[in-house]
Design an enzyme around this catalytic site. Structure first.
Site, PDB file in Angstrom:
ATOM      1  N   ALA A 438       8.362 -59.092  -9.901  1.00  0.00           N
ATOM      2  CA  ALA A 438       8.239 -60.228  -8.997  1.00  0.00           C
ATOM      3  C   ALA A 438       7.011 -59.958  -8.133  1.00  0.00           C
ATOM      4  O   ALA A 438       6.601 -58.803  -7.953  1.00  0.00           O
ATOM      5  CB  ALA A 438       9.486 -60.345  -8.144  1.00  0.00           C
ATOM      6  N   GLY A 483      11.083 -57.632 -12.102  1.00  0.00           N
ATOM      7  CA  GLY A 483      11.347 -58.970 -12.636  1.00  0.00           C
ATOM      8  C   GLY A 483      10.853 -59.146 -14.069  1.00  0.00           C
ATOM      9  O   GLY A 483      11.398 -59.964 -14.817  1.00  0.00           O
ATOM     10  N   GLU A 486      13.472 -57.725 -16.189  1.00  0.00           N
ATOM     11  CA  GLU A 486      14.646 -58.608 -16.093  1.00  0.00           C
ATOM     12  C   GLU A 486      14.454 -59.852 -16.954  1.00  0.00           C
ATOM     13  O   GLU A 486      15.396 -60.363 -17.545  1.00  0.00           O
ATOM     14  CB  GLU A 486      14.884 -58.973 -14.621  1.00  0.00           C
ATOM     15  CG  GLU A 486      15.343 -57.743 -13.819  1.00  0.00           C
ATOM     16  CD  GLU A 486      15.362 -58.002 -12.317  1.00  0.00           C
ATOM     17  OE1 GLU A 486      14.285 -58.260 -11.756  1.00  0.00           O
ATOM     18  OE2 GLU A 486      16.449 -57.958 -11.729  1.00  0.00           O
ATOM     19  N   GLU A 506      12.514 -51.427  -8.087  1.00  0.00           N
ATOM     20  CA  GLU A 506      12.720 -52.136  -6.815  1.00  0.00           C
ATOM     21  C   GLU A 506      13.203 -51.258  -5.668  1.00  0.00           C
ATOM     22  O   GLU A 506      12.771 -51.449  -4.522  1.00  0.00           O
ATOM     23  CB  GLU A 506      13.713 -53.292  -7.000  1.00  0.00           C
ATOM     24  CG  GLU A 506      13.148 -54.502  -7.719  1.00  0.00           C
ATOM     25  CD  GLU A 506      13.341 -54.448  -9.227  1.00  0.00           C
ATOM     26  OE1 GLU A 506      13.491 -53.336  -9.781  1.00  0.00           O
ATOM     27  OE2 GLU A 506      13.331 -55.514  -9.859  1.00  0.00           O
TER      28      GLU A 506
HETATM   29  N1  DAK Z   1       3.209 -58.115  -7.340  1.00  0.00           N
HETATM   30  C1  DAK Z   1       2.002 -58.549  -6.883  1.00  0.00           C
HETATM   31  N2  DAK Z   1       0.825 -58.033  -7.315  1.00  0.00           N
HETATM   32  C2  DAK Z   1       0.881 -57.050  -8.228  1.00  0.00           C
HETATM   33  C3  DAK Z   1       2.108 -56.553  -8.733  1.00  0.00           C
HETATM   34  C4  DAK Z   1       3.323 -57.149  -8.266  1.00  0.00           C
HETATM   35  N3  DAK Z   1       4.512 -56.803  -8.717  1.00  0.00           N
HETATM   36  N4  DAK Z   1       1.814 -55.559  -9.623  1.00  0.00           N
HETATM   37  C5  DAK Z   1       0.464 -55.456  -9.652  1.00  0.00           C
HETATM   38  N5  DAK Z   1      -0.087 -56.351  -8.833  1.00  0.00           N
HETATM   39  C6  DAK Z   1      -1.534 -56.575  -8.569  1.00  0.00           C
HETATM   40  C7  DAK Z   1      -2.116 -55.440  -7.748  1.00  0.00           C
HETATM   41  O1  DAK Z   1      -1.854 -55.656  -6.378  1.00  0.00           O
HETATM   42  C8  DAK Z   1      -3.589 -55.539  -8.091  1.00  0.00           C
HETATM   43  O2  DAK Z   1      -4.138 -56.635  -7.394  1.00  0.00           O
HETATM   44  P1  DAK Z   1      -5.575 -56.502  -6.621  1.00  0.00           P
HETATM   45  O3  DAK Z   1      -5.430 -55.353  -5.697  1.00  0.00           O
HETATM   46  O4  DAK Z   1      -6.559 -56.218  -7.731  1.00  0.00           O
HETATM   47  O5  DAK Z   1      -5.754 -57.819  -5.970  1.00  0.00           O
HETATM   48  C9  DAK Z   1      -3.564 -55.950  -9.566  1.00  0.00           C
HETATM   49  O6  DAK Z   1      -2.249 -56.489  -9.793  1.00  0.00           O
HETATM   50  C10 DAK Z   1      -3.758 -54.766 -10.503  1.00  0.00           C
HETATM   51  O7  DAK Z   1      -2.797 -53.781 -10.171  1.00  0.00           O
HETATM   52  P2  DAK Z   1      -3.179 -52.243  -9.934  1.00  0.00           P
HETATM   53  O8  DAK Z   1      -4.568 -52.111  -9.430  1.00  0.00           O
HETATM   54  O9  DAK Z   1      -2.095 -51.632  -9.139  1.00  0.00           O
HETATM   55  O10 DAK Z   1      -3.149 -51.710 -11.442  1.00  0.00           O
HETATM   56  P3  DAK Z   1      -2.853 -50.256 -11.950  1.00  0.00           P
HETATM   57  O11 DAK Z   1      -3.150 -50.288 -13.396  1.00  0.00           O
HETATM   58  O12 DAK Z   1      -3.533 -49.235 -11.108  1.00  0.00           O
HETATM   59  O13 DAK Z   1      -1.261 -50.044 -11.738  1.00  0.00           O
HETATM   60  C11 DAK Z   1       1.055 -50.697 -11.868  1.00  0.00           C
HETATM   61  C12 DAK Z   1      -0.390 -50.789 -12.489  1.00  0.00           C
HETATM   62  C13 DAK Z   1       1.949 -51.672 -12.649  1.00  0.00           C
HETATM   63  C14 DAK Z   1       1.576 -49.285 -12.017  1.00  0.00           C
HETATM   64  C15 DAK Z   1       0.985 -51.080 -10.359  1.00  0.00           C
HETATM   65  O14 DAK Z   1       0.249 -52.323 -10.239  1.00  0.00           O
HETATM   66  C16 DAK Z   1       2.335 -51.259  -9.730  1.00  0.00           C
HETATM   67  O15 DAK Z   1       3.017 -50.299  -9.403  1.00  0.00           O
HETATM   68  N6  DAK Z   1       2.737 -52.541  -9.546  1.00  0.00           N
HETATM   69  C17 DAK Z   1       3.995 -52.873  -8.893  1.00  0.00           C
HETATM   70  C18 DAK Z   1       5.124 -52.695  -9.872  1.00  0.00           C
HETATM   71  C19 DAK Z   1       6.443 -52.985  -9.232  1.00  0.00           C
HETATM   72  O16 DAK Z   1       6.837 -52.309  -8.253  1.00  0.00           O
HETATM   73  N7  DAK Z   1       7.140 -53.957  -9.773  1.00  0.00           N
HETATM   74  C20 DAK Z   1       8.450 -54.417  -9.224  1.00  0.00           C
HETATM   75  C21 DAK Z   1       8.175 -55.535  -8.270  1.00  0.00           C
HETATM   76  S1  DAK Z   1       9.624 -55.926  -7.338  1.00  0.00           S
HETATM   77  C22 DAK Z   1      14.519 -60.699  -5.366  1.00  0.00           C
HETATM   78  C23 DAK Z   1      13.967 -61.315  -6.462  1.00  0.00           C
HETATM   79  C24 DAK Z   1      13.365 -60.556  -7.407  1.00  0.00           C
HETATM   80  C25 DAK Z   1      13.294 -59.173  -7.295  1.00  0.00           C
HETATM   81  C26 DAK Z   1      13.905 -58.573  -6.212  1.00  0.00           C
HETATM   82  C27 DAK Z   1      14.539 -59.325  -5.246  1.00  0.00           C
HETATM   83  N8  DAK Z   1      15.046 -61.507  -4.314  1.00  0.00           N
HETATM   84  C28 DAK Z   1      14.171 -62.622  -3.887  1.00  0.00           C
HETATM   85  C29 DAK Z   1      15.836 -60.917  -3.298  1.00  0.00           C
HETATM   86  C30 DAK Z   1      12.465 -58.420  -8.190  1.00  0.00           C
HETATM   87  C31 DAK Z   1      11.637 -57.550  -7.608  1.00  0.00           C
HETATM   88  C32 DAK Z   1      10.509 -56.961  -8.302  1.00  0.00           C
HETATM   89  O17 DAK Z   1      10.225 -57.200  -9.445  1.00  0.00           O
END
Ligand code: DAK
Length: 632
Positions: A438, A483, A486, A506
Site C-alpha cells: 500500500a 498490499g 495481499e 507492515e
Molecule cells: N509506498 C509508497 N512509495 C513506495 C513504496 C510504498 N509501499 N515502496 C517504494 N516506494 C517508492 C519509494 O519511496 C521510492 O520513491 P522516490 O523516493 O524515488 O520518490 C521509489 O518507490 C523506489 O523505491 P526505493 O528507492 O526504496 O527502491 P529500492 O529498490 O531501493 O527498494 C524496496 C525497494 C521495495 C525494498 C523499498 O522501496 C521498500 O522497502 N518499500 C516499502 C515496502 C513496504 O514496506 N511495503 C509495505 C507497505 S505497507 C491498511 C491498508 C493496507 C495496509 C495496511 C493497513 N489500512 C488502511 C489500515 C497495507 C500496508 C502496506 O502494504
C-alpha cells in the site's frame, strides 16, 4: 518470435549509447556482439563497459562475479558478418546520419535472415524511412534508449508504418526483460519525450529572451511546477546546449513555425557557453514563467493524443520515468482541471508569432468543454484473444497501491468481467516490482476513518478478484510486499519470477496487514507459518515462498510472462462454464465444513450438466475432436 527465442543480440556502434545498450543486454542474460568499424572503437566501447561495471562493483550494485559474467557475454568485433551471425535482434546505434544508416541497413538486410528483427536507436530520424531501406518492414522498428542507456529505465518502442503488432509486442516484452519501462509510440517527430521536453527547454529560453523572467526565475518556476530538482537551464548546462538546439531545429523542420528555436538558444549555442544561473527571483515573474511552461507542455502533450502518437499513460510514463518529473502532463492537467489547462494552452499559443499559431488541440477542447478529465489509468489492460493482461503501472513508486490504483484496478477488473470474450486475466506490475505495498506516503496522513475507507476499498477490489467468474493469475515480477502480496493472495494462481520477493512487512511500520493478509495467509499456509511471516516481517525469495506453498511456480524472469500467458491460454481453452464453477467451488469449499462443501459440489457440477458446453465437451471426446465451447 517469442522473447525466449531471443538469445543473441548484436549492437552496432560501440560509442556511448551502443556500449550502454550492449551492457544492458548482457546484464539481462543475452549473448551480445558489439561491432564497430575500427578495432580502437570496439576496444573503447568495451573499456567503457568495464569501467562502468568496476564502478558498479565498488558501489555494490553488482558483484565481481556478475561483472565478469556480463563482460564475458560481450564479444567485440569489427566484422559485420561475424557480429550478426546467429543474432535474433540487431540494434543499430551509430551516428544520426541517414546516409550512413542506409549503408548499414542495406548490408544488414543482405546478411540477416528475414526473421531477424532490425531496430534503430534513433532519436530523431524516421523509422518508416529506415525500414524502407530493407525488405523487412514488419520486422523493423525503433528502440530509443535514453542516456545512460545501461541505467536509464525509459525505452521508447517505435512502430514504423509497416512494423507488425507482433514485433511491437515482442520489443515491449523484451524491454521489460531488460529492466526497462517501455512506452509505445508511432513514428513521429521527436517520438514522445523529446516532442514535449525539447519545446519546454526552448520555452525557457523564449521566456528569458522576451524578458518575461530571468534564468533563476524560470529555474524556480520549472522546479516547482514539475516537481524536479534541476530546472531547464541547469539541465542544458549538464547535458549540452547543442543537443537542445539541434533537437529543437529537427522539430522545427518537421513540425513548423510553432517549434522555431528561440533566438537566445541559438545565440548561446553559437557562443559555446554555459548558462549563468545566478540572479534574484521575483515571485510574480516566476508565476508567469510557470504558466508559460505548463502551457507549452500541455499544448504539445495534447497534440500527441490528437495525432494518435501514444496513449496518455505512456506520455506520462515518459515524464515520470525518463525525466523524473513528479507527474506527467496528463495527470497534471487533470489536477489543475482541463478548463484551466485549455486556458494555459490558449494563452501560450497567443505568445507565438501570428503565422505560427495553431488551433487548440481537439481532445483538450472537448474535455474542457465538458469539464471532463483525461483518461489516465494506473492499470493498463492489453488483450490477447481470451486473455487480458492487467499491468499495474506506477513504476516510479514501485506500483504502490494508492486510492487511484485501487480504483483503477477495480474498474479494469469490472471491464474484464463485462467482456464475455475474456476468460482469464493476468495481473502483473510495470517495471521492477509487482506491487511494493500500500502507498506509505498516502497512508501517512490518513485519519482512522480515512484508513477504514481505504481498507474497505482494498477489500472490495481484492474480493472482486475472488468472486469474479474470470480466472485471475498473479504474475509476480519483482517485489510483492504488503498490499502487493495481499493482492496476489486473492488471485486464483500465483506465478513468480526468480527475482520476486514476497512478504508482509507492515508490523515494521507500526501497522499490520490491512488488505486481507491476516486472514488469507493463514488459510493458505496455516496459522503458525502465517504468524511467523507477519510478526517477523520476513521477506521470502520466490523459491522459499514456493517451498511453503505460497505460490504455484517459479520461472526465470525472462520466461515469467510467456509461462503465465501459456497457462492463461490453456485455461481459456477449457469449458468456460466449468472453469468458473470450479473456481467458485474451490473458493467456497475451503471456507466451510466438508459435508456442506460436498453438497456445494453436487449443486455446482449439476449446473455444469445444464450447460451446452457439457454436451459439446463430452461429445467431442467421443468424436475424437477438439471441443468448441460456447460458454453457456
Ligand atoms: N509506498 C509508497 N512509495 C513506495 C513504496 C510504498 N509501499 N515502496 C517504494 N516506494 C517508492 C519509494 O519511496 C521510492 O520513491 P522516490 O523516493 O524515488 O520518490 C521509489 O518507490 C523506489 O523505491 P526505493 O528507492 O526504496 O527502491 P529500492 O529498490 O531501493 O527498494 C524496496 C525497494 C521495495 C525494498 C523499498 O522501496 C521498500 O522497502 N518499500 C516499502 C515496502 C513496504 O514496506 N511495503 C509495505 C507497505 S505497507 C491498511 C491498508 C493496507 C495496509 C495496511 C493497513 N489500512 C488502511 C489500515 C497495507 C500496508 C502496506 O502494504
Amino acid at each position: 518470435m517469442r522473447p525466449s527465442d531471443i538469445r543473441k543480440v548484436c549492437v552496432l556502434g560501440a560509442g556511448t549509447m551502443g556500449a550502454g545498450i550492449a551492457q544492458r543486454a548482457a546484464q539481462s542474460g543475452y549473448q551480445v556482439t558489439l561491432r564497430d568499424i575500427e578495432d580502437r572503437f570496439v576496444q573503447g566501447g568495451l573499456d567503457n563497459i568495464r569501467k562502468t561495471l568496476e564502478e558498479g562493483v565498488r558501489r555494490k550494485k553488482v558483484t565481481q562475479e556478475q561483472s565478469e559474467t556480463i563482460l564475458g557475454a560481450i564479444h567485440g568485433t569489427t566484422d559485420m558478418a561475424e557480429a550478426v551471425e546467429g543474432a535474433q535482434l540487431v540494434i543499430e546505434a551509430i551516428f544520426e546520419d541517414m546516409d550512413i544508416k542506409r549503408q548499414v541497413f542495406e548490408e544488414l538486410d543482405k546478411l540477416c535472415p528475414p526473421e531477424t528483427i532490425l531496430v534503430s536507436n534513433t532519436s530523431s530520424l524516421s523509422v518508416t524511412e529506415m525500414a524502407k531501406i530493407t525488405s523487412r518492414g514488419p520486422n523493423f522498428a525503433g528502440l530509443h534508449y535514453f542516456y545512460p542507456a545501461a541505467i536509464n529505465r525509459l525505452l521508447e518502442v517505435i512502430a514504423g508504418d509497416e512494423t507488425s503488432e507482433d514485433t511491437m509486442d515482442l520489443l515491449m516484452d523484451l524491454g521489460r526483460i531488460m529492466g526497462k519501462v517501455p512506452i509505445r509510440c508511432k513514428d513521429s517527430p521527436g517520438f514522445i519525450v523529446n516532442r514535449y521536453f525539447v519545446p519546454y527547454l526552448n520555452e525557457a529560453c523564449r521566456l528569458v529572451d522576451e524578458k518575461v523572467a530571468n534564468i533563476p526565475e524560470v529555474e524556480a518556476a520549472a522546479c516547482e511546477a514539475f516537481g524536479i530538482g534541476m530546472g531547464p537551464f541547469a539541465l542544458m548546462n549538464a547535458t549540452g546546449i547543442p543537443i537542445a538546439y539541434h533537437s529543437q531545429c529537427s522539430l522545427h523542420d518537421a513540425l513548423g513555425e510553432a517549434y522555431a528555436p528561440s533566438p537566445l538558444l541559438k545565440a548561446q549555442f553559437e557562443k559555446e557557453e554555459k548558462w549563468d544561473l545566478e540572479g534574484d527571483v521575483d515571485p510574480a515573474a516566476k508565476e508567469v514563467a510557470s504558466k508559460r511552461l505548463l502551457g507549452v507542455e500541455f499544448a504539445v502533450a495534447s497534440q500527441l493524443i490528437e495525432e494518435g502518437v501514444c496513449t496518455t499513460e505512456d506520455a506520462d510514463l515518459g515524464a515520470t520515468i525518463g525525466l523524473r518529473w513528479a507527474n506527467g502532463p496528463f495527470v497534471m492537467m487533470n489536477q489543475i482541471g482541463t478548463k484551466e489547462a485549455r486556458y494555459l494552452v490558449g494563452a501560450w499559443i497567443q505568445t507565438l508569432p501570428e503565422t505560427a499559431r495553431f488551433p487548440m488541440p481537439r481532445p483538450l477542447e472537448e474535455l474542457a468543454a465538458g469539464d471532463a478529465n483525461w483518461s489516465v489509468s494506473t492499470v493498463v489492460t492489453e488483450t490477447e484473444g481470451p486473455v487480458a493482461i492487467l499491468r499495474v503501472s506506477r513504476p516510479a513508486a514501485l506500483n504502490a497501491l494508492n486510492t487511484d490504483v485501487l480504483e483503477d484496478l477495480g474498474e479494469a477488473l469490472e471491464a474484464v468481467e463485462a467482456d464475455p470474450s475474456l476468460r482469464v486475466a493476468i495481473i502483473t506490475g510495470e517495471g521492477n516490482a509487482f506491487v511494493a505495498g500500500a502507498d506509505i506516503k498516502e497512508m501517512v496522513t490518513k485519519t482512522p476513518l480515512e484508513a477504514r475507507a481505504f481498507t474497505q476499498l482494498g477489500h472490495r477490489v481484492f474480493r472482486r478478484i475472488e468472486e469474479m467468474d474470470t480466472i485471475v493469475i498473479a504474475a509476480i515480477n519483482g517485489y510483492a510486499l504488503g498490499g502487493g502480496m495481499e493482492m496476489a493472495l486473492a488471485c486464483d494462481i500465483i506465478l513468480a519470477s526468480e527475482k520476486a520477493r514476497v512478504g508482509l512487512p507492515e508490523v515494521g511500520l507500526g501497522i499490520h496487514p490491512g488488505f486481507g493478509g491476516t486472514q488469507r495467509l493463514p488459510r493458505l499456509v496455516g496459522r503458525w507459518k502465517a504468524k511467523e511471516l507477519i510478526l517477523t516481517a520476513q521477506q521470502l525469495s520466490a523459491k522459499e515462498a514456493k517451498a511453503i506453498g505460497l505460490l504455484n511456480e517459479v520461472y526465470p524472469s525472462d520466461m515469467l510472462m510467456e509461462k503465465a500467458k501459456a497457462m492463461a491460454h490453456r485455461i481459456a481453452g477449457m469449458g468456460p462454464v466449468a472453469i468458473k464453477l470450479a473456481k467458485h467451488a474451490v473458493n467456497r469449499g475451503v471456507e466451510i465444513d466438508l459435508d456442506t462443501a460436498l453438497n456445494y459440489e453436487v449443486e455446482s457440477v449439476s449446473l455444469c450438466f445444464a450447460s451446452e458446453d457439457r454436451v459439446e465437451g463430452l461429445q467431442a471426446f467421443i468424436d475424437r475432436r477438439k471441443p468448441e465451447f460456447k460458454g453457456r
